[in-house]
Design an enzyme around this catalytic site. Structure first.
Site, PDB file in Angstrom:
ATOM      1  N   SER A  96      -9.684  -0.298   7.107  1.00 45.79           N
ATOM      2  CA  SER A  96      -9.172  -0.207   5.735  1.00 45.79           C
ATOM      3  C   SER A  96      -8.510  -1.452   5.182  1.00 45.79           C
ATOM      4  CB  SER A  96      -8.198   0.953   5.618  1.00 45.79           C
ATOM      5  OG  SER A  96      -8.918   2.158   5.637  1.00 45.79           O
ATOM      6  N   LYS A 153       0.848  -1.200   0.000  1.00 41.05           N
ATOM      7  CA  LYS A 153       0.000   0.000   0.000  1.00 41.05           C
ATOM      8  C   LYS A 153       0.883   1.249   0.000  1.00 41.05           C
ATOM      9  CE  LYS A 153      -3.951   1.956   2.594  1.00 41.05           C
ATOM     10  NZ  LYS A 153      -4.746   1.826   3.835  1.00 41.05           N
ATOM     11  N   SER A 170      -9.733   2.251   3.028  1.00 38.79           N
ATOM     12  CA  SER A 170      -8.882   2.977   2.114  1.00 38.79           C
ATOM     13  C   SER A 170      -7.973   2.081   1.275  1.00 38.79           C
ATOM     14  CB  SER A 170      -8.012   3.962   2.893  1.00 38.79           C
ATOM     15  OG  SER A 170      -7.114   3.261   3.758  1.00 38.79           O
TER      16      SER A 170
HETATM   17  N1  GLN Z   1     -12.787   4.219   6.286  1.00 38.71           N
HETATM   18  C1  GLN Z   1     -12.218   4.648   7.540  1.00 38.71           C
HETATM   19  C2  GLN Z   1     -11.896   6.100   7.464  1.00 38.71           C
HETATM   20  O1  GLN Z   1     -12.246   6.688   6.510  1.00 38.71           O
HETATM   21  C3  GLN Z   1     -11.012   3.811   7.840  1.00 38.71           C
HETATM   22  C4  GLN Z   1      -9.741   4.300   7.322  1.00 38.71           C
HETATM   23  C5  GLN Z   1      -8.597   3.407   7.580  1.00 38.71           C
HETATM   24  O2  GLN Z   1      -8.733   2.348   8.186  1.00 38.71           O
HETATM   25  N2  GLN Z   1      -7.439   3.857   7.151  1.00 38.71           N
HETATM   26  O3  GLN Z   1     -11.314   6.673   8.338  1.00 38.71           O
END
Ligand code: GLN
Length: 502
Positions: free
Chosen positions: A180, A81, A156
């Site tokens: 994410s 990532k 994400s």
């Molecule tokens: N979707 C969550 C957010 O927008 C989680 C993000 C993540 O785990 N990096 O914060």
């Protein structure tokens, strides 16, 4: 067994490499060819390092020929990532503000990959600075779900999940701050693990929210996640929150679970994480998986965690507070983009213009929220209160784990939604993480395992298993048992139809 190396699991590739049936160069080339063939429409990668990956593969093959592989996964390629620092490879965090930035060092987890001999295929797409649940907030364009290119791959870490689901990589690294890794796993039919907080080093992970962030595996099988988790985990003196004690035996737990015997294991269904607003097809698959756990010998009860209903609100105060302070370092002076609004502009004007041009809307929204929550006069009411509720959520976990060994829920309330569907509605987007966020707030580990396809739309559903801190092995044991029973039922893994990928 198929000779298409992209269709093999990491464990199978490792065995084939060890048996001399294939070289790392061949396996790596097969994945690079696959990326070239399908990543146009999928857009899982922001950067592909064909030359670097092939050079690492050649070194791996030379080591093996000399009888000295570095690790069981030596020679198995992986995707990373784009929020993890990679020496010599661009690291953008999906943001324009870091366009062109090449870190001078490796994140600890990346250094561990290199030290074990895994060729790095490239960097995967993500929501900007890991803020989002759909990968649509990437400044470089969205990733598309291999199951249906009109749908989101989760976020994400949608890039890592889509790369693994589309057979562009057998393994990937993700990061999970609020879901994410697990939520993209759920909506792409892949396995995703958020380790215990402190179980995997965060050194070199560009921080979103330090008290929540955790690096973890993205794979197609539970065993592959265990193999990768054991490789990246463990104490790191460079991360002050890293836990100085050995990981539990994860691969062993996965192998034990794969026998399909869960007698003596007590499973708790979290009352608060289902009900109104949860897609019917998701709940059906969830219930079927619970029935399989019972068949495997587990005892299943329902457990209430009443404060979990406040997890989302708590998270959206703590996360923006930490993020607003973390992102202050992107000031046009140190890294990446620098915008001159006018000749002779002051440093402040350059910073303002750079942050205005370099950050997307979601990032700005959270910086404003976080700055507000931390400002004097509001701090106690917002940030302080959120920290108190966070403690209550941890206590709910503690009380629950006195009754059961693991807690379970669907990983996400719905299957993959259409691209664009929730882009203009931040709250609807945030609601995707309802079930994943409590684990981050409490620091406990979780895994999402594919649980089949929802009847109404034919899209993947994820089954989440949570365990007490430091008991990550329980996620693997129960996850592997469920996976084994489901595979038996399906007669093999469920994979995205190939014709969808063009
Ligand atoms: N979707 C969550 C957010 O927008 C989680 C993000 C993540 O785990 N990096 O914060």
């Amino acid at each position: 067994m198929t000779t298409d190396w992209t269709r093999r699991t990491a464990a199978e590739i490792a065995d084939a490499l060890a048996a001399g049936e294939v070289t790392s160069a061949e396996v790596t080339q097969a994945h690079l060819d696959r990326i070239a063939a399908v990543d146009g429409p999928v857009h899982a990668f922001l950067h592909v390092d064909a030359e670097g990956a092939l050079a690492q593969a050649a070194e791996s093959d030379a080591r093996r020929a000399a009888g000295a592989p570095l690790h069981a996964l030596d020679g198995v390629p992986i995707a990373v990532k784009d929020v993890l620092a990679t020496d010599g490879l661009p690291t953008t965090c999906g943001s324009k503000i870091l366009e062109g930035w090449v870190p001078p060092y490796d994140a600890t987890v990346v250094a561990k990959l290199r030290a074990a001999g895994l060729p790095i295929l490239g960097k995967t797409n993500m929501d900007e600075f890991a803020m989002g649940s759909s990968t649509e907030h990437s400044a470089y364009g969205a990733t598309h779900n291999p199951w249906d290119l009109d749908r989101i791959p989760g976020g994400s870490g949608g890039g890592s999940a889509a790369a693994v689901a589309a057979f562009e990589a057998p393994l990937a690294l993700g990061t999970d701050t609020g879901g994410s890794i697990r939520q993209p796993g759920a909506v792409t039919g892949t396995v995703g693990v958020k380790p215990t907080y402190g179980g995997v080093s965060r050194y070199g992970l560009v921080a979103l929210a330090n008290s929540l962030d955790q690096v973890g595996p993205v794979t197609r099988t539970v065993l592959d996640s265990a193999l990768l988790h054991e490789l990246i985990g463990g104490h790191d003196p460079r991360d002050s929150t890293s836990i100085d004690q050995p990981l539990p035996p994860l691969v062993e737990a996965a192998r034990q679970g794969a026998t399909g015997d869960l007698s003596g294991v007590k499973v708790g269904i979290i009352t608060e994480l289902s009900g109104d607003g949860w897609q019917a097809g998701v709940m059906t698959r969830f219930q079927e998986s619970v029935d399989l756990l019972v068949k495997a010998g587990a005892e299943v009860v329902e457990v209430s965690c009443p404060t979990f209903v406040h997890a989302l609100a708590t998270y959206y105060l703590i996360l923006p507070a930490e993020a607003s302070s973390n992102l202050a370092k992107f000031d046009a002076m140190r890294y990446g983009l620098r915008v001159w609004p006018a000749e002779g502009a002051s440093a402040e004007e350059v910073m303002r213009a750079t942050r205005d041009a370099g950050f997307g809307d979601e990032v700005k929204r959270r910086i404003i929220l976080g700055t507000y929550a931390l400002s004097s006069g509001y701090y106690d009411a917002y940030y302080g209160t959120a920290q108190k509720v966070r403690t209550l959520i941890s206590r709910d976990f503690e009380a629950a784990f006195e009754q059961v060994d693991v807690l379970v829920s669907p990983t996400a309330p719905t299957t993959a939604f259409k691209l664009g569907e929730k882009l203009d509605d931040p709250i609807a987007m945030y609601l995707n993480d309802l079930a994943t966020i409590p684990a981050n707030l409490a620091g406990v580990p979780g895994i999402s395992v594919p649980a089949g396809l929802a009847a109404e739309d034919g899209l993947p559903v994820g089954f989440q298993i949570l365990a007490p801190a430091l008991a990550d092995d329980r996620c693997y044991r129960v996850g592997a048992a469920l996976e084994a029973l489901l595979l038996e039922q399906w007669g093999g893994p469920l994979v995205p139809p190939e014709e969808n990928l063009s």
